[in-house]
Design a protein around this motif. Structure first.
Motif, mmCIF file in Angstrom:
data_model
loop_
_atom_site.group_PDB
_atom_site.id
_atom_site.type_symbol
_atom_site.label_atom_id
_atom_site.label_comp_id
_atom_site.label_asym_id
_atom_site.label_seq_id
_atom_site.Cartn_x
_atom_site.Cartn_y
_atom_site.Cartn_z
ATOM 1 N N ALA A 151 0.838 -1.210 0.000
ATOM 2 C CA ALA A 151 0.000 0.000 0.000
ATOM 3 C C ALA A 151 0.871 1.257 0.000
ATOM 4 O O ALA A 151 0.556 2.244 -0.673
ATOM 5 C CB ALA A 151 -0.922 -0.017 1.210
ATOM 6 N N ARG A 161 -3.303 -0.427 -5.715
ATOM 7 C CA ARG A 161 -2.785 -1.166 -4.574
ATOM 8 C C ARG A 161 -3.539 -2.482 -4.440
ATOM 9 O O ARG A 161 -4.766 -2.510 -4.454
ATOM 10 C CB ARG A 161 -2.955 -0.341 -3.310
ATOM 11 C CG ARG A 161 -2.376 1.025 -3.470
ATOM 12 C CD ARG A 161 -2.103 1.665 -2.154
ATOM 13 N NE ARG A 161 -3.264 1.876 -1.321
ATOM 14 C CZ ARG A 161 -3.808 3.072 -1.113
ATOM 15 N NH1 ARG A 161 -3.333 4.130 -1.704
ATOM 16 N NH2 ARG A 161 -4.818 3.203 -0.299
ATOM 17 N N ILE A 163 -4.318 -5.477 -2.063
ATOM 18 C CA ILE A 163 -4.293 -5.863 -0.663
ATOM 19 C C ILE A 163 -4.887 -7.254 -0.526
ATOM 20 O O ILE A 163 -6.014 -7.479 -0.914
ATOM 21 C CB ILE A 163 -5.116 -4.888 0.193
ATOM 22 C CG1 ILE A 163 -4.652 -3.452 -0.048
ATOM 23 C CG2 ILE A 163 -5.054 -5.251 1.657
ATOM 24 C CD1 ILE A 163 -3.281 -3.138 0.431
ATOM 25 N N ARG A 170 -8.504 -8.347 0.878
ATOM 26 C CA ARG A 170 -9.263 -7.359 0.133
ATOM 27 C C ARG A 170 -8.339 -6.711 -0.874
ATOM 28 O O ARG A 170 -7.137 -6.604 -0.673
ATOM 29 C CB ARG A 170 -9.892 -6.320 1.038
ATOM 30 C CG ARG A 170 -8.941 -5.653 1.965
ATOM 31 C CD ARG A 170 -9.684 -5.084 3.147
ATOM 32 N NE ARG A 170 -8.692 -4.568 4.075
ATOM 33 C CZ ARG A 170 -8.517 -3.299 4.345
ATOM 34 N NH1 ARG A 170 -9.250 -2.391 3.785
ATOM 35 N NH2 ARG A 170 -7.606 -2.922 5.184
ATOM 36 N N ALA A 172 -7.891 -3.399 -3.517
ATOM 37 C CA ALA A 172 -8.368 -2.070 -3.860
ATOM 38 C C ALA A 172 -7.714 -1.595 -5.141
ATOM 39 O O ALA A 172 -6.518 -1.780 -5.317
ATOM 40 C CB ALA A 172 -8.064 -1.092 -2.738
#
Lengths: 273, 85
Positions: A151, A161, A163, A170, A172
């Motif tokens: 990140a 990014r 993640i 997750r 993003a």
């Protein structure tokens, strides 16, 4: 006769596992297997681990430093392997050393992930001693930190990014899903590897002579290391004022860490008589 | 504006963790840490670990912004926000 440093290899599951052997002028009684950290941390610590190998040989020990399968000079692709295979690599290396070298004792020295793997397998392989440099205590936290590094890089470069983490993945700004793993600066962390990393937990030390060495700005042993040592009669912990060299691109003078390690091992060797 | 005490604690943590050869008190609250002290992604990660270890906060993906991490003031505001201040 001088110290010798030469390439060595063995085959595990049809894949060549390559490394470097560091040997003292006279036959050693104790050998140490150096256990690598993970990904970028391995790259940043190559010089230090090579210096440790030479220092151990200069101190009368044999030392072996192999690359896990899928890393460094060993065969296979990084994505093919996970922690289970790397534990197997360490076990196979120790087995071979015992069979071929005539050593009386084999110990383990590991850095970060390598330290935690070393602590796990030490009782299984009958290791004589254990030196843990900055072990990973919580795999789940480590995966979180890998995510945070990604990140931060994304933040500075403005790139998407990704993640992903075991249990709470997750993504993003990316179409990749957590089922696809995570790209860590060119290392594709497969779901299996992420899951195994997340499951790591160094909750106790085996009952054998062990030294935890930590590096930080205060030179203070962390509470996590203190807690481990408190439950392990043969273990001790020290902290050095030293930069986290496993994260640094530039050179850090790690000779205090190497010296502390060799001295502790030499004191054990003296106890063996 | 974040509290002066917090900003001083942050400066101490940053100097200690990054092994900077500066007096923590000499770091201006609004100095761009990347430009003034050459802080890179590796250093920023060290700061993040320090924030979580020493300030009891947990940083999520949405917390990572250049604005928040460029200055001590920005980091202090972030910490106070995460601490519920």
């Amino acid at each position: 006769m001088d110290l010798t440093q030469e390439p060595v290899s063995l085959e595990i599951g049809g894949v060549p596992v390559r490394g470097i052997s560091y040997q003292p002028p006279s036959p050693a009684r104790t050998g140490l297997v150096l256990c690598d950290p993970f990904a970028e941390e391995k790259k940043s610590s190559e010089n230090t681990l090579a210096a440790l190998g030479r220092a151990l040989a200069a101190g009368g020990f044999s030392a072996w430093h192999y690359d896990y399968r899928g890393t460094g000079d060993s065969g296979g692709d990084f994505e093919q392997f996970a922690l289970e295979e790397w534990r197997d690599d360490l076990r196979a290396v120790i087995e071979q050393l015992r069979a071929l070298s005539g050593l009386e004792r084999v110990g383990l020295v590991g850095l970060r992930l390598g330290a935690t793997l070393a602590a796990e397998i030490a009782p299984v392989v009958g290791a004589c001693c254990l030196v843990l440099w900055e072990p990973l205590f919580e795999g789940r936290r480590y995966v979180r930190e890998l995510n945070q590094r990604t990140a931060i890089k994304g933040m500075l470069t403005g790139s998407p990014r990704e993640i992903a983490s075991s249990g709470e993945s997750r993504v993003a700004g990316s179409e990749r899903s957590d089922q696809e793993g995570m790209d860590l600066g060119g290392y594709l962390l497969t779901p299996a590897l992420l899951e195994q990393l997340g499951a790591l937990r160094l909750a106790a030390l085996p009952d054998l002579p062990a030294l935890i060495l930590e590096c930080n700005g205060r030179g203070q042993v962390t509470t996590r290391a203190q807690a481990l040592v408190a439950e392990a009669p043969q273990a001790q912990a020290q902290a050095l004022v030293l930069e986290p060299f496993w994260q640094r691109v530039g050179l850090v003078n790690t000779s205090p860490l190497i010296t502390a390690t060799v001295q502790w091992l030499a004191s054990l060797e003296a106890d063996y008589g | 504006m974040a509290s002066e005490e917090l900003k001083q604690q942050l400066k101490n943590m940053i100097v200690e963790r990054l092994f900077l050869k500066v007096d923590p008190a000499s770091i201006p609250d609004d100095a761009n840490l990347m430009e003034a002290y050459g802080i890179d992604s590796v250093n920023l990660f060290e700061i993040v670990v320090g924030l979580e270890d020493e300030f009891g906060i947990s940083l999520a993906e949405e917390d990572f912004s250049v604005e928040a991490f460029s200055t001590v003031e920005g980091i202090a505001v972030l910490v106070e926000h995460k601490q519920g201040g």
